[in-house]
Design an enzyme around this catalytic site. Sequence first.
Site, short mmCIF file in Angstrom:
data_model
loop_
_atom_site.label_atom_id
_atom_site.label_comp_id
_atom_site.label_asym_id
_atom_site.label_seq_id
_atom_site.Cartn_x
_atom_site.Cartn_y
_atom_site.Cartn_z
N ARG A 60 -60.66 -92.86 83.49
CA ARG A 60 -59.51 -92.80 82.60
C ARG A 60 -59.01 -91.35 82.44
NH1 ARG A 60 -60.86 -93.16 78.02
NH2 ARG A 60 -63.12 -93.39 78.16
N LYS A 200 -57.58 -100.76 78.77
CA LYS A 200 -57.78 -99.92 77.59
C LYS A 200 -56.50 -99.69 76.81
CE LYS A 200 -62.20 -99.39 77.72
NZ LYS A 200 -63.02 -100.18 76.78
N HIS A 219 -65.20 -101.74 69.81
CA HIS A 219 -65.58 -101.42 71.18
C HIS A 219 -67.04 -101.81 71.33
CE1 HIS A 219 -66.00 -98.22 74.57
NE2 HIS A 219 -65.63 -99.39 75.05
N SER A 239 -68.86 -96.27 77.23
CA SER A 239 -69.21 -96.58 78.61
C SER A 239 -70.46 -95.83 79.02
CB SER A 239 -68.05 -96.19 79.54
OG SER A 239 -68.39 -96.42 80.87
N LYS A 243 -73.74 -101.47 77.13
CA LYS A 243 -73.15 -102.64 76.47
C LYS A 243 -73.17 -103.87 77.36
CE LYS A 243 -69.01 -101.42 75.40
NZ LYS A 243 -69.01 -100.29 76.34
N THR A 244 -72.68 -103.71 78.59
CA THR A 244 -72.59 -104.85 79.49
C THR A 244 -73.96 -105.35 79.89
OG1 THR A 244 -70.46 -104.08 80.36
CG2 THR A 244 -71.71 -105.62 81.72
N ASP A 258 -67.19 -106.06 76.15
CA ASP A 258 -66.58 -104.76 75.86
C ASP A 258 -65.71 -104.68 74.61
OD1 ASP A 258 -66.28 -102.02 76.71
OD2 ASP A 258 -64.25 -102.50 77.36
N ARG A 324 -67.33 -99.59 89.89
CA ARG A 324 -67.31 -100.76 89.00
C ARG A 324 -66.95 -102.04 89.75
NH1 ARG A 324 -66.97 -99.91 83.35
NH2 ARG A 324 -66.96 -97.71 82.76
#
Length: 531
Positions: A60, A200, A219, A239, A243-244, A258, A324
């Site tokens: 990003r 995002k 988030h 990130s 989390k995932t 997410d 990713r």
Amino acid sequence: MAIGRVNPKFTLEAQGLNSLGKIHYNLPEPALVELAIKRGEAELGQGGTVLVSTGKFTGRSPKDKHVVVTPDINDAIWWDNNAKMSQDGFQRLKDDLFEHMKGREYSVQDLVAGADAQHAINMRMITELAWHGLFIRHLLRRPDAEDLEEFIADYTVINCPSFKADPKRHDCRSETVIAMNFAEKMILIAGTEYAGENKKCVFTLLNYLLPEAGIMPMHCSANHATDNPVDTAIFFGLSGTGKTTLSADPARTLIGDDEHGWSERGTFNFEGGCYAKTINLNPEAEPEIYATTKKFATVIENMVFDPVTKELDFKDDKLTANMRCAYPMHYISNASENAMGGHPKNIIMLTCDAFGVLPPIARLTPAQAMYHFLSGFTSKIAGTERGITEPEPTFSTCFGAPFMPRRPEIYGNLLRDKISAHGATCWLVNTGWTGGPYGTGSRMPIRATRALLTAALDGSLSKVEFRKDENFGFEVPVTAPGVAEVLLSPRRTWDDSGKYDIQATKLVKMFADNFAQYLPYIKDDVKAAAI
């Protein structure tokens, strides 16, 4: 020329986009895969995956996101965290972009953000790259085909990587721009092929809209006990914090990985898919996510692969460490069918501590939970943003500062009120380093993290003996099932305890210095939790 199903009263022409080339409305996955490959945007991978590269931008560009200053939103935006763009600058950007788009081919996806129909937002996503259309079709929620002929978008996103912004003319920072105009209900993205900007910007939009309805945008990932949505857990984290990975527990039902909302009815996913990091992805530790990398239409982004066999290299990060894959939620076998859960019973705040100071898990009081939520301490992981090459300690308020249009206390108070109303237990979990800082210590064992989370979620961890942490004041378990006792005491994992003390003192001061900015806006009990 137009192809596909669309509301005849809501075409691109009706939105002021005229003289375009071929327009593909709401193509399904097979057609988008075929189109992306035909146009030379992608290669076909094993299992029918779509192999893509995002060029020089592999993360990003948070400094290139701007909010357009309009009278109706001026007092609501956290301007210290959000770059301004004038209305005139946005209008010139829009006019120039629309002119640039003439004669070119575009994909349109009419999608929904939010699994709870009472709070869902209709989104029109217009993308120059066909594979971006496939990506966002995975990541947002797909209406039924028959509903497309009456679909009207609440907000429109236009993503045109080939257009380069002019900072002086368009009132922005560089050739790359993400311009959010809440009044005009339009978001313009240009100068970057990184697909994560699509999702995002929608998250940022929801972070602006939902608090006014009393909904906490988060988030976080979320799951619930199998056949028991009341037993819901949420996992906050930036990130790279896990989390995932940690929410994809085969023993629980996955709500999402997410972005979620917490409404008066409970937890709901904003999205319809997952966007998982694949660097060093392990088929044994993360079998469900690994399996998606060979499933039809999964978007494989910025991964090295064999040019003949298309075999993926999960260790080669020469393109980026932020490699990713994007896939629909139903590719995870234990995913929730309705993407909704109850009010969170457990709240997990994930942090990646590159200092090696924080314990693998700690129990927080509600005041401490708000303190750590507003602090948002973690380490940016290599590749997540442009310029990050190794873990970089940072404070990202609400575990998502780049996506927060409003002041942090708005979200902090919402979270505090919901914790108080529903009695959630809060935990801080360190997935970063142990035995020393980055470069000396080692990454926290994922098996230990999983064991601690299992014990926290099934309630057994609350029954063990706890000690008060000498640095941060939260409670740390002395023992835990399946975890070596030494791991629960970070100081003991260091070869030189004196060096640990120096590092801990440094981190405590960093917390205090960062939190000073919130002291005028918070209640006394949270101030007391401050270090």
